[in-house]
Design a protein around this motif. Structure first.
Motif, PDB file in Angstrom:
ATOM      1  N   ILE A 352      37.124  29.442  37.133  1.00 39.54           N
ATOM      2  CA  ILE A 352      37.302  30.418  38.235  1.00 39.54           C
ATOM      3  C   ILE A 352      38.495  30.093  39.157  1.00 39.54           C
ATOM      4  O   ILE A 352      38.998  30.701  39.842  1.00 39.54           O
ATOM      5  CB  ILE A 352      36.116  30.693  38.858  1.00 39.54           C
ATOM      6  N   ASP A 353      38.592  28.715  39.168  1.00 41.23           N
ATOM      7  CA  ASP A 353      39.664  28.055  39.955  1.00 41.23           C
ATOM      8  C   ASP A 353      41.000  28.396  39.713  1.00 41.23           C
ATOM      9  O   ASP A 353      41.757  28.341  40.572  1.00 41.23           O
ATOM     10  CB  ASP A 353      39.500  26.394  39.930  1.00 41.23           C
ATOM     11  N   ILE A 354      41.181  28.761  38.576  1.00 42.53           N
ATOM     12  CA  ILE A 354      42.782  28.869  38.025  1.00 42.53           C
ATOM     13  C   ILE A 354      42.797  30.250  37.687  1.00 42.53           C
ATOM     14  O   ILE A 354      43.997  30.619  37.239  1.00 42.53           O
ATOM     15  CB  ILE A 354      43.192  27.876  37.096  1.00 42.53           C
ATOM     16  N   CYS A 355      41.968  31.200  37.836  1.00 42.00           N
ATOM     17  CA  CYS A 355      42.115  32.518  37.490  1.00 42.00           C
ATOM     18  C   CYS A 355      42.795  33.438  38.653  1.00 42.00           C
ATOM     19  O   CYS A 355      42.507  33.158  39.693  1.00 42.00           O
ATOM     20  CB  CYS A 355      40.726  33.224  36.992  1.00 42.00           C
ATOM     21  N   SER A 356      43.429  34.486  38.091  1.00 43.23           N
ATOM     22  CA  SER A 356      43.832  35.363  39.022  1.00 43.23           C
ATOM     23  C   SER A 356      42.982  36.285  39.649  1.00 43.23           C
ATOM     24  O   SER A 356      42.890  36.891  40.737  1.00 43.23           O
ATOM     25  CB  SER A 356      45.200  36.223  38.522  1.00 43.23           C
ATOM     26  N   ARG A 357      41.807  36.405  39.004  1.00 45.16           N
ATOM     27  CA  ARG A 357      40.629  37.287  39.266  1.00 45.16           C
ATOM     28  C   ARG A 357      41.006  38.967  39.030  1.00 45.16           C
ATOM     29  O   ARG A 357      40.150  39.628  39.424  1.00 45.16           O
ATOM     30  CB  ARG A 357      39.956  37.162  40.447  1.00 45.16           C
ATOM     31  N   GLY A 426      37.584  40.189  39.852  1.00 47.15           N
ATOM     32  CA  GLY A 426      36.515  39.769  39.366  1.00 47.15           C
ATOM     33  C   GLY A 426      36.272  38.223  40.285  1.00 47.15           C
ATOM     34  O   GLY A 426      37.034  37.438  40.325  1.00 47.15           O
ATOM     35  N   GLU A 427      34.965  38.222  40.855  1.00 47.59           N
ATOM     36  CA  GLU A 427      34.928  37.254  42.166  1.00 47.59           C
ATOM     37  C   GLU A 427      34.204  35.946  41.327  1.00 47.59           C
ATOM     38  O   GLU A 427      34.315  34.958  41.884  1.00 47.59           O
ATOM     39  CB  GLU A 427      34.124  37.965  43.144  1.00 47.59           C
ATOM     40  N   GLU A 428      33.382  36.118  40.388  1.00 49.00           N
ATOM     41  CA  GLU A 428      32.943  35.030  39.677  1.00 49.00           C
ATOM     42  C   GLU A 428      32.566  35.375  38.133  1.00 49.00           C
ATOM     43  O   GLU A 428      32.342  36.640  37.780  1.00 49.00           O
ATOM     44  CB  GLU A 428      31.564  34.348  40.219  1.00 49.00           C
ATOM     45  N   PHE A 429      32.572  34.384  37.410  1.00 45.41           N
ATOM     46  CA  PHE A 429      32.189  34.471  35.945  1.00 45.41           C
ATOM     47  C   PHE A 429      30.827  35.101  35.615  1.00 45.41           C
ATOM     48  O   PHE A 429      29.908  34.381  36.202  1.00 45.41           O
ATOM     49  CB  PHE A 429      32.901  33.653  34.888  1.00 45.41           C
ATOM     50  N   ASN A 472      35.086  45.675  27.617  1.00 46.39           N
ATOM     51  CA  ASN A 472      34.839  46.049  26.270  1.00 46.39           C
ATOM     52  C   ASN A 472      33.749  45.650  25.557  1.00 46.39           C
ATOM     53  O   ASN A 472      33.610  44.904  24.586  1.00 46.39           O
ATOM     54  CB  ASN A 472      36.077  45.169  25.613  1.00 46.39           C
ATOM     55  N   GLY A 473      32.654  46.055  26.324  1.00 45.90           N
ATOM     56  CA  GLY A 473      31.150  45.611  25.973  1.00 45.90           C
ATOM     57  C   GLY A 473      30.863  44.163  25.935  1.00 45.90           C
ATOM     58  O   GLY A 473      29.652  44.023  25.645  1.00 45.90           O
ATOM     59  N   GLU A 474      31.584  43.398  26.715  1.00 47.02           N
ATOM     60  CA  GLU A 474      31.001  41.981  26.966  1.00 47.02           C
ATOM     61  C   GLU A 474      31.038  41.660  28.393  1.00 47.02           C
ATOM     62  O   GLU A 474      32.090  41.976  29.205  1.00 47.02           O
ATOM     63  CB  GLU A 474      31.956  40.978  26.406  1.00 47.02           C
ATOM     64  N   SER A 475      29.851  41.189  28.811  1.00 46.98           N
ATOM     65  CA  SER A 475      29.979  40.615  30.173  1.00 46.98           C
ATOM     66  C   SER A 475      30.924  39.746  30.623  1.00 46.98           C
ATOM     67  O   SER A 475      31.138  38.551  30.068  1.00 46.98           O
ATOM     68  CB  SER A 475      28.507  40.106  30.553  1.00 46.98           C
ATOM     69  N   LYS A 476      31.685  39.876  31.680  1.00 44.85           N
ATOM     70  CA  LYS A 476      32.879  38.899  32.051  1.00 44.85           C
ATOM     71  C   LYS A 476      32.651  38.443  33.505  1.00 44.85           C
ATOM     72  O   LYS A 476      32.812  37.326  33.659  1.00 44.85           O
ATOM     73  CB  LYS A 476      34.409  39.719  31.696  1.00 44.85           C
ATOM     74  N   TYR A 477      32.550  39.289  34.437  1.00 45.05           N
ATOM     75  CA  TYR A 477      32.707  39.040  35.857  1.00 45.05           C
ATOM     76  C   TYR A 477      31.453  39.633  36.749  1.00 45.05           C
ATOM     77  O   TYR A 477      30.700  40.704  36.505  1.00 45.05           O
ATOM     78  CB  TYR A 477      33.978  39.428  36.292  1.00 45.05           C
ATOM     79  N   TYR A 478      31.228  39.099  37.823  1.00 46.79           N
ATOM     80  CA  TYR A 478      30.367  39.583  39.135  1.00 46.79           C
ATOM     81  C   TYR A 478      31.602  40.294  40.041  1.00 46.79           C
ATOM     82  O   TYR A 478      32.508  39.515  40.248  1.00 46.79           O
ATOM     83  CB  TYR A 478      29.410  38.756  39.751  1.00 46.79           C
ATOM     84  N   CYS A 479      31.199  41.391  40.801  1.00 45.67           N
ATOM     85  CA  CYS A 479      31.876  41.618  41.882  1.00 45.67           C
ATOM     86  C   CYS A 479      31.062  42.188  42.996  1.00 45.67           C
ATOM     87  O   CYS A 479      29.931  42.501  42.685  1.00 45.67           O
ATOM     88  CB  CYS A 479      33.072  42.655  41.578  1.00 45.67           C
ATOM     89  N   THR A 480      31.807  42.281  44.145  1.00 44.31           N
ATOM     90  CA  THR A 480      30.860  42.905  45.350  1.00 44.31           C
ATOM     91  C   THR A 480      30.609  44.323  44.925  1.00 44.31           C
ATOM     92  O   THR A 480      31.296  45.105  44.629  1.00 44.31           O
ATOM     93  CB  THR A 480      31.676  42.783  46.701  1.00 44.31           C
ATOM     94  N   LYS A 481      29.376  44.714  45.218  1.00 37.45           N
ATOM     95  CA  LYS A 481      28.788  45.861  45.082  1.00 37.45           C
ATOM     96  C   LYS A 481      29.515  47.083  45.926  1.00 37.45           C
ATOM     97  O   LYS A 481      29.814  48.055  45.526  1.00 37.45           O
ATOM     98  CB  LYS A 481      27.372  46.114  45.464  1.00 37.45           C
TER      99      LYS A 481
END
Length: 504
Positions: A352-357, A426-429, A472-481
């Motif tokens: 998560i440190d290097i992703c653009s999110r 995406g705020e966290e994986f 695409n059917g796969e869990s990737k990120y959490y974001c604020t509701k």
């Protein structure tokens, strides 16, 4: 004794003291503009005794040193000629006999010869000294022996530093005369072999020779999954969308990289420097002792020129100065370095440190189809160039026609809605999180005409404050509701014509 003579003697003694052991005398000379019988005193200072004396030479000549042996309190340095002087006046270069296979700092090694050969005295301290221990020369700080091309040998000794700190005591073998020489000239005779080896772990190529890094894999004991970064070929095309980074993360999740955060990770192995050296010509025992036979971190970099590099790093430790460091070496290398933890960023980096999110980075006019859905509200958009428009260099809304559920829709209003979508973060994986059953709270599906790919983003409620993003059917990120709630409201506003909400 006359009062005037006593005064001259006292002044002379004072001047000798002020000249630091040099010699001074007064002479009488006619005073210009005075009468014939008058005279005045003129001060003349001579050089200190022994100053300028050449202490080391090839039997009085300017010989070329072939080899040098330096023995100091902690090491033995064997210096040999690497390149002989040429006819253009370029002097000889030198290296370390026992470490020719390593990256020797030849410029510093050269000073071990060049500073000593022809060295001159600052002053004579003691003639035919009977107490060399007084000057640190009974057990010298360094013993140096030159062997000239002529076969002649000269040995000399470096003693204690004088109170001024600018000079040290010095003696040549075969004489008990003690001289003072410039301290900086002989300072490098206290160095060790380790200090004369370059501390660059992996050399950085010239800009014109810099390869494309095809992939970089980080394996670490404290991570369940590797981090794998790969070159994004689509980054070569300015019309392809994406971020400014030339690489993407493909493991543990596929994600764009933030260029300012990821460059040191992707390319930082080139030019990496150690702060010190732990072992030269390291043995298996050295490697094991440094924790590198089963390293905490392993970084593998494959380049498009066919070269592959593997960096091994130990766990972080604190050195004597309190700095955080690790041991590191190139796999198959001969040197173990001590590397600052700040420079060895692979030891602590998290995906998560290097992703653009950013989730959606496609250019707005690359999209040919888009579907947005929330509850019973669903809109299908089709975007195409107008029939009479040529493929523009810098496309704008007026070049396109947008249809919503088959009817012509305001192109600019579509663009504004899309500009809101590209702010999705995406705020966290959420790696390995099961996809919830049932309908998502909202969905977005886009088709990129440039790449031909269709990507679907489903947003599920996870908690009171957080939503799960499934790509695409796969869990990737959490974001604020609150973002998902804003998305749902903006989907409703597509129909009403109200301004889209831009904050949440």
């Amino acid at each position: 004794m006359k009062k005037q003579a006593k005064g001259i003697i006292a002044l002379s003694a004072l001047l000798v003291a002020m000249l630091g052991g040099g010699y001074a005398y007064m002479k009488l000379s006619p005073d210009e503009g005075s009468g014939e019988g008058s005279s005045s005193m003129q001060l003349l200072a001579t050089e200190a005794e022994g100053q300028g004396t050449v202490l080391v030479s090839d039997n009085g000549g300017n010989g070329v040193v072939k080899e040098a042996l330096v023995v100091n309190a902690t090491d033995e340095l064997k210096v040999v000629m690497k390149d002989a002087p040429d006819e253009n006046g370029v002097g000889a270069t030198y290296t370390l006999k026992d470490y020719k296979d390593l990256d020797v700092n030849t410029s510093v090694v050269g000073t071990l010869v060049n500073n000593g050969n022809g060295i001159q005295a600052q002053s004579l301290i003691a003639h035919d000294c009977t107490d060399l221990g007084k000057y640190g020369l009974a057990e010298p700080k360094a013993t140096v022996e030159f062997t000239y091309e002529s076969g002649n040998k000269v040995k000399f000794y470096v003693g204690d530093t004088m109170s001024s700190k600018e000079t040290v005591y010095f003696r040549v073998d075969g004489s008990n005369d003690v001289y003072a020489v410039n301290a900086s000239t002989v300072a490098n005779y206290s160095k060790t072999n380790k200090e004369l080896i370059e501390k660059t772990v992996l050399a950085k190529p010239a800009d014109e020779d810099f390869p494309i890094i095809s992939s970089l894999r980080i394996e670490r004991s404290d991570m369940d999954s590797d981090i794998l970064i790969e070159y994004d070929k689509s980054s070569e095309d300015s019309h392809s969308g994406g971020t400014s980074a030339t690489h993407i993360m493909v493991e543990p999740v596929e994600s764009f990289l933030a260029v300012e955060k990821s460059t040191d990770i992707t390319t930082g192995m080139f030019g990496l420097k150690g702060s010190d050296i732990y072992a030269l010509h390291c043995t298996e025992a050295d490697i094991a002792e440094a924790g590198l036979s089963d390293p905490f971190c392993k970084v593998t970099m494959d380049c498009d020129d066919g070269n592959s590099y593997v960096l091994l790093l130990s766990e972080i430790f604190t050195d004597e100065s309190g700095s955080k460091c690790c041991y590191g070496m190139m796999e198959g290398g001969k040197v173990i370095y001590i590397i600052s933890a700040d420079n060895a960023k692979w030891l602590t980096v998290q995906p998560i440190d290097i992703c653009s999110r950013l989730l959606i980075t496609n250019y707005v006019w690359n999209i040919s189809e888009m579907t947005v859905k929330s509850g019973d509200v669903k809109y299908d958009f089709n975007i195409a160039l107008k029939e009479d428009a040529e493929d523009p260099e810098s496309p704008v809304a007026s070049d396109y026609i947008v249809k919503r559920n088959g009817d012509v829709f305001d192109t600019e209003r579509y663009r504004l809605f899309y500009s809101f979508l590209v702010s999705t973060n995406g705020e966290e994986f959420a790696v390995g999180v099961p996809v919830p059953e049932g309908e998502p709270a909202a969905s977005i599906s886009i088709k990129d005409s440039y790449s031909g790919k269709t990507t679907t983003f489903d947003f599920y409620d996870d908690s009171v404050m957080r939503s799960l993003i499934v790509v695409n059917g796969e869990s990737k990120y959490y974001c604020t509701k609150s973002y998902v709630n804003t998305l749902i409201e903006n989907i409703k506003r597509i129909e009403t014509g109200e301004d889209y909400i831009k904050t949440w």
